[in-house]
Design a protein around this motif. Structure first.
Motif, PDB file in Angstrom:
ATOM      1  N   GLU A   1      -7.099   0.155  -7.628  1.00 25.67           N
ATOM      2  CA  GLU A   1      -7.243  -0.511  -8.915  1.00 25.67           C
ATOM      3  C   GLU A   1      -5.958  -0.359  -9.716  1.00 25.67           C
ATOM      4  O   GLU A   1      -5.471   0.751  -9.930  1.00 25.67           O
ATOM      5  CB  GLU A   1      -8.411   0.072  -9.704  1.00 25.67           C
ATOM      6  CG  GLU A   1      -8.662  -0.634 -11.031  1.00 25.67           C
ATOM      7  CD  GLU A   1      -9.894  -0.111 -11.747  1.00 25.67           C
ATOM      8  OE1 GLU A   1      -9.759   0.351 -12.893  1.00 25.67           O
ATOM      9  OE2 GLU A   1     -10.984  -0.173 -11.140  1.00 25.67           O
ATOM     10  N   ALA A   2      -5.391  -1.470 -10.156  1.00 23.77           N
ATOM     11  CA  ALA A   2      -4.185  -1.423 -10.975  1.00 23.77           C
ATOM     12  C   ALA A   2      -4.481  -0.694 -12.284  1.00 23.77           C
ATOM     13  O   ALA A   2      -5.526  -0.900 -12.888  1.00 23.77           O
ATOM     14  CB  ALA A   2      -3.688  -2.839 -11.268  1.00 23.77           C
ATOM     15  N   PRO A   3      -3.559   0.171 -12.744  1.00 24.23           N
ATOM     16  CA  PRO A   3      -3.815   0.993 -13.924  1.00 24.23           C
ATOM     17  C   PRO A   3      -3.495   0.288 -15.243  1.00 24.23           C
ATOM     18  O   PRO A   3      -3.332   0.948 -16.271  1.00 24.23           O
ATOM     19  CB  PRO A   3      -2.868   2.178 -13.709  1.00 24.23           C
ATOM     20  CG  PRO A   3      -1.675   1.559 -13.050  1.00 24.23           C
ATOM     21  CD  PRO A   3      -2.240   0.489 -12.145  1.00 24.23           C
TER      22      PRO A   3
ATOM     23  N   GLU B   1      -2.572  -7.707  -5.212  1.00 23.32           N
ATOM     24  CA  GLU B   1      -2.019  -6.763  -4.236  1.00 23.32           C
ATOM     25  C   GLU B   1      -2.770  -5.426  -4.282  1.00 23.32           C
ATOM     26  O   GLU B   1      -3.052  -4.823  -3.241  1.00 23.32           O
ATOM     27  CB  GLU B   1      -0.525  -6.540  -4.492  1.00 23.32           C
ATOM     28  CG  GLU B   1       0.363  -7.725  -4.151  1.00 23.32           C
ATOM     29  CD  GLU B   1       0.511  -7.973  -2.655  1.00 23.32           C
ATOM     30  OE1 GLU B   1      -0.184  -7.321  -1.842  1.00 23.32           O
ATOM     31  OE2 GLU B   1       1.326  -8.844  -2.283  1.00 23.32           O
ATOM     32  N   TYR B   2      -3.098  -4.965  -5.478  1.00 31.28           N
ATOM     33  CA  TYR B   2      -3.887  -3.739  -5.582  1.00 31.28           C
ATOM     34  C   TYR B   2      -5.259  -3.917  -4.926  1.00 31.28           C
ATOM     35  O   TYR B   2      -5.758  -3.022  -4.247  1.00 31.28           O
ATOM     36  CB  TYR B   2      -4.056  -3.330  -7.041  1.00 31.28           C
ATOM     37  CG  TYR B   2      -2.974  -2.407  -7.552  1.00 31.28           C
ATOM     38  CD1 TYR B   2      -3.079  -1.028  -7.400  1.00 31.28           C
ATOM     39  CD2 TYR B   2      -1.849  -2.905  -8.187  1.00 31.28           C
ATOM     40  CE1 TYR B   2      -2.092  -0.174  -7.870  1.00 31.28           C
ATOM     41  CE2 TYR B   2      -0.849  -2.064  -8.659  1.00 31.28           C
ATOM     42  CZ  TYR B   2      -0.975  -0.696  -8.503  1.00 31.28           C
ATOM     43  OH  TYR B   2       0.003   0.149  -8.957  1.00 31.28           O
ATOM     44  N   ALA B   3      -5.872  -5.077  -5.129  1.00 34.69           N
ATOM     45  CA  ALA B   3      -7.187  -5.334  -4.538  1.00 34.69           C
ATOM     46  C   ALA B   3      -7.103  -5.319  -3.012  1.00 34.69           C
ATOM     47  O   ALA B   3      -7.966  -4.756  -2.337  1.00 34.69           O
ATOM     48  CB  ALA B   3      -7.737  -6.672  -5.032  1.00 34.69           C
TER      49      ALA B   3
ATOM     50  N   ALA C   1       0.823  -1.210   0.000  1.00 28.75           N
ATOM     51  CA  ALA C   1       0.000   0.000   0.000  1.00 28.75           C
ATOM     52  C   ALA C   1       0.856   1.259   0.000  1.00 28.75           C
ATOM     53  O   ALA C   1       0.463   2.296  -0.549  1.00 28.75           O
ATOM     54  CB  ALA C   1      -0.937  -0.008   1.201  1.00 28.75           C
ATOM     55  N   ASP C   2       2.062   1.156   0.587  1.00 28.58           N
ATOM     56  CA  ASP C   2       2.949   2.315   0.656  1.00 28.58           C
ATOM     57  C   ASP C   2       3.613   2.625  -0.688  1.00 28.58           C
ATOM     58  O   ASP C   2       3.981   3.770  -0.946  1.00 28.58           O
ATOM     59  CB  ASP C   2       4.050   2.080   1.701  1.00 28.58           C
ATOM     60  CG  ASP C   2       3.492   1.900   3.099  1.00 28.58           C
ATOM     61  OD1 ASP C   2       2.438   2.497   3.400  1.00 28.58           O
ATOM     62  OD2 ASP C   2       4.096   1.142   3.897  1.00 28.58           O
ATOM     63  N   ILE C   3       3.775   1.609  -1.528  1.00 31.33           N
ATOM     64  CA  ILE C   3       4.448   1.824  -2.822  1.00 31.33           C
ATOM     65  C   ILE C   3       3.471   1.805  -3.997  1.00 31.33           C
ATOM     66  O   ILE C   3       3.871   1.965  -5.147  1.00 31.33           O
ATOM     67  CB  ILE C   3       5.580   0.792  -3.052  1.00 31.33           C
ATOM     68  CG1 ILE C   3       5.038  -0.665  -3.033  1.00 31.33           C
ATOM     69  CG2 ILE C   3       6.660   0.949  -1.995  1.00 31.33           C
ATOM     70  CD1 ILE C   3       4.721  -1.254  -4.354  1.00 31.33           C
ATOM     71  N   ALA C   4       2.185   1.633  -3.702  1.00 34.74           N
ATOM     72  CA  ALA C   4       1.190   1.495  -4.771  1.00 34.74           C
ATOM     73  C   ALA C   4       1.141   2.729  -5.668  1.00 34.74           C
ATOM     74  O   ALA C   4       1.002   2.612  -6.891  1.00 34.74           O
ATOM     75  CB  ALA C   4      -0.194   1.215  -4.169  1.00 34.74           C
ATOM     76  N   GLU C   5       1.258   3.916  -5.086  1.00 33.00           N
ATOM     77  CA  GLU C   5       1.187   5.138  -5.889  1.00 33.00           C
ATOM     78  C   GLU C   5       2.356   5.226  -6.864  1.00 33.00           C
ATOM     79  O   GLU C   5       2.187   5.565  -8.044  1.00 33.00           O
ATOM     80  CB  GLU C   5       1.160   6.365  -4.979  1.00 33.00           C
ATOM     81  CG  GLU C   5       0.931   7.667  -5.729  1.00 33.00           C
ATOM     82  CD  GLU C   5       0.733   8.851  -4.796  1.00 33.00           C
ATOM     83  OE1 GLU C   5       0.797   9.991  -5.285  1.00 33.00           O
ATOM     84  OE2 GLU C   5       0.525   8.638  -3.588  1.00 33.00           O
ATOM     85  N   GLU C   6       3.556   4.907  -6.394  1.00 33.09           N
ATOM     86  CA  GLU C   6       4.735   4.937  -7.275  1.00 33.09           C
ATOM     87  C   GLU C   6       4.632   3.848  -8.335  1.00 33.09           C
ATOM     88  O   GLU C   6       4.969   4.050  -9.502  1.00 33.09           O
ATOM     89  CB  GLU C   6       6.005   4.752  -6.450  1.00 33.09           C
ATOM     90  CG  GLU C   6       7.289   4.743  -7.264  1.00 33.09           C
ATOM     91  CD  GLU C   6       7.611   6.071  -7.925  1.00 33.09           C
ATOM     92  OE1 GLU C   6       8.371   6.081  -8.907  1.00 33.09           O
ATOM     93  OE2 GLU C   6       7.091   7.110  -7.453  1.00 33.09           O
TER      94      GLU C   6
ATOM     95  N   THR D   1       1.917   2.632  -9.556  1.00 35.51           N
ATOM     96  CA  THR D   1       0.903   3.108 -10.504  1.00 35.51           C
ATOM     97  C   THR D   1       1.514   4.062 -11.515  1.00 35.51           C
ATOM     98  O   THR D   1       1.252   3.968 -12.724  1.00 35.51           O
ATOM     99  CB  THR D   1      -0.245   3.805  -9.752  1.00 35.51           C
ATOM    100  OG1 THR D   1      -0.943   2.832  -8.963  1.00 35.51           O
ATOM    101  CG2 THR D   1      -1.226   4.466 -10.712  1.00 35.51           C
ATOM    102  N   ALA D   2       2.341   4.982 -11.040  1.00 36.30           N
ATOM    103  CA  ALA D   2       2.979   5.946 -11.943  1.00 36.30           C
ATOM    104  C   ALA D   2       3.860   5.247 -12.967  1.00 36.30           C
ATOM    105  O   ALA D   2       3.999   5.705 -14.109  1.00 36.30           O
ATOM    106  CB  ALA D   2       3.808   6.937 -11.133  1.00 36.30           C
ATOM    107  N   ARG D   3       4.444   4.122 -12.576  1.00 35.04           N
ATOM    108  CA  ARG D   3       5.325   3.381 -13.489  1.00 35.04           C
ATOM    109  C   ARG D   3       4.544   2.572 -14.523  1.00 35.04           C
ATOM    110  O   ARG D   3       5.033   2.309 -15.621  1.00 35.04           O
ATOM    111  CB  ARG D   3       6.211   2.437 -12.676  1.00 35.04           C
ATOM    112  CG  ARG D   3       7.084   3.134 -11.656  1.00 35.04           C
ATOM    113  CD  ARG D   3       8.302   3.722 -12.276  1.00 35.04           C
ATOM    114  NE  ARG D   3       8.986   4.659 -11.389  1.00 35.04           N
ATOM    115  CZ  ARG D   3      10.124   5.252 -11.692  1.00 35.04           C
ATOM    116  NH1 ARG D   3      10.704   5.004 -12.856  1.00 35.04           N
ATOM    117  NH2 ARG D   3      10.687   6.107 -10.865  1.00 35.04           N
ATOM    118  N   LEU D   4       3.341   2.151 -14.164  1.00 32.11           N
ATOM    119  CA  LEU D   4       2.543   1.290 -15.043  1.00 32.11           C
ATOM    120  C   LEU D   4       1.558   2.052 -15.921  1.00 32.11           C
ATOM    121  O   LEU D   4       1.202   1.583 -17.006  1.00 32.11           O
ATOM    122  CB  LEU D   4       1.756   0.284 -14.202  1.00 32.11           C
ATOM    123  CG  LEU D   4       2.539  -0.693 -13.320  1.00 32.11           C
ATOM    124  CD1 LEU D   4       1.571  -1.524 -12.494  1.00 32.11           C
ATOM    125  CD2 LEU D   4       3.447  -1.580 -14.148  1.00 32.11           C
TER     126      LEU D   4
END
Length: 330
Positions: free
Chosen positions: A124-126, A117-119, A87-92, A94-97
């Protein structure tokens, strides 16, 4: 050969306009292969539309559980203890994907682990499409002894330094993907892109596995699949034949699935079994129905369904049909 022609693709007019505009080459290391396993490290190489590296990123991830096969990935509990949660790295991540096609070797595995992991993180995975380099290698007809990453790397002269380390595996794959992409472009090959669907309904309960070799629960997996093999009870009803549009499903019908579903596949297959239907692992002339959200994917199941004239419906329509299954004949 297609790969020998890859260098001929140089001008903008020669590059297929239908090809994606960017790629995210991904590798994840995990605590295991089952639905309740977790990601412990992840790496992403971002590539432009022609496969040139733009940047790369790597992170450890605290799985909040035993790290699993340390003898494979080398990541111990002590190493992972201070790592960020997913959850701590999900935003980064997301930016990569975001806005890119996810590329991985056996992409179904990496994507499903990422989607889960996103769920769990209630995000939601991008990702909307993925490309498996195993499928691409088959499309190109590469003369590989097998479809392991090390064989693909050796074919293109890419040197592996740390196998099963996410960052090095992603680097190796990025370097091998570039000439594969150029060969595909030179030969006008349709990229084997598959639709990605984020999970909306899922479960983390462990899945019973068939006995098999391997350490730490790595046995019992179908060849080429991230999902453990399961022994389901035999369907007690005879196959009444194919599904007909506008009619009800009938107990005993053989139902096959292809591609992603928003409901966890094992949960969906459990419901099929409970309704008195037969879960078919392949397509034949006896298959009653194929369920897929990506009927233009070109997968072997979709191709065989076309060949045999097997009826095809999407997941939403199938969900409706599953609510009212006709009993088998007495």
């Amino acid at each position: 050969m297609l790969e020998d022609r890859a260098t001929a693709v140089s001008s903008a007019t020669q590059w297929p306009t239908v090809y994606p505009k960017g790629y995210a080459v991904v590798d994840v290391e995990t605590t295991g292969l089952a639905r309740d396993d977790r990601i412990i490290s992840a790496a992403v190489y971002r590539l432009d539309e022609r496969g040139e590296v733009e940047d790369h990123w790597y992170t450890l991830v605290n799985p909040e559980r035993d790290p699993g096969p340390v003898w494979i990935h080398g990541l111990t509990t002590e190493v992972l203890e201070g790592a960020p949660l997913f959850a701590d790295i999900a935003e980064e991540f997301t930016a990569r994907l975001e806005g890119r096609v996810l590329v991985a070797h056996n992409a179904a595995f990496d994507w499903q682990m990422i989607a889960r992991e996103y769920a769990r993180a209630q995000r939601e995975a991008p990702v909307r499409q993925r490309l498996c380099t195993i499928a691409l290698s088959k499309e190109l007809g590469l003369p590989l002894p097998n479809f392991k990453l090390e064989s693909l790397a050796a074919h293109y002269g890419v040197v592996q330094q740390r196998a099963h380390h996410a960052l090095d595996d992603a680097r190796v794959l990025a370097e091998a993907f570039r000439p594969s992409l150029r060969a595909a472009a030179a030969g006008g090959v349709r990229l084997p892109l598959l639709e990605c669907r984020p999970l909306t309904e899922w479960s983390d309960r462990a899945v019973p596995r068939q006995s098999g070799g391997g350490q730490g629960g790595y046995g019992g997996y179908r060849s080429g699949s991230w999902r453990p093999s399961r022994k389901r009870p035999a369907c007690p009803y005879p196959n009444p034949g194919r599904y007909e549009d506008g009619k009800r499903l009938k107990q005993g019908m053989r139902v096959a699935f292809s591609g992603d579903t928003s409901v966890d596949r094992d949960l969906l297959e459990d419901r099929v079994t409970e309704a008195g239907l037969h879960v078919a692992s392949s397509i034949s002339r006896l298959t009653s129905l194929l369920v897929t959200n990506d009927p233009d994917s070109g997968t072997s199941k979709v191709a065989k369904a076309r060949q045999f004239g097997t009826p095809v419906v999407d997941e939403a329509a199938f969900g409706q049909l599953l609510r009212d299954v006709e009993p088998a004949d007495e």
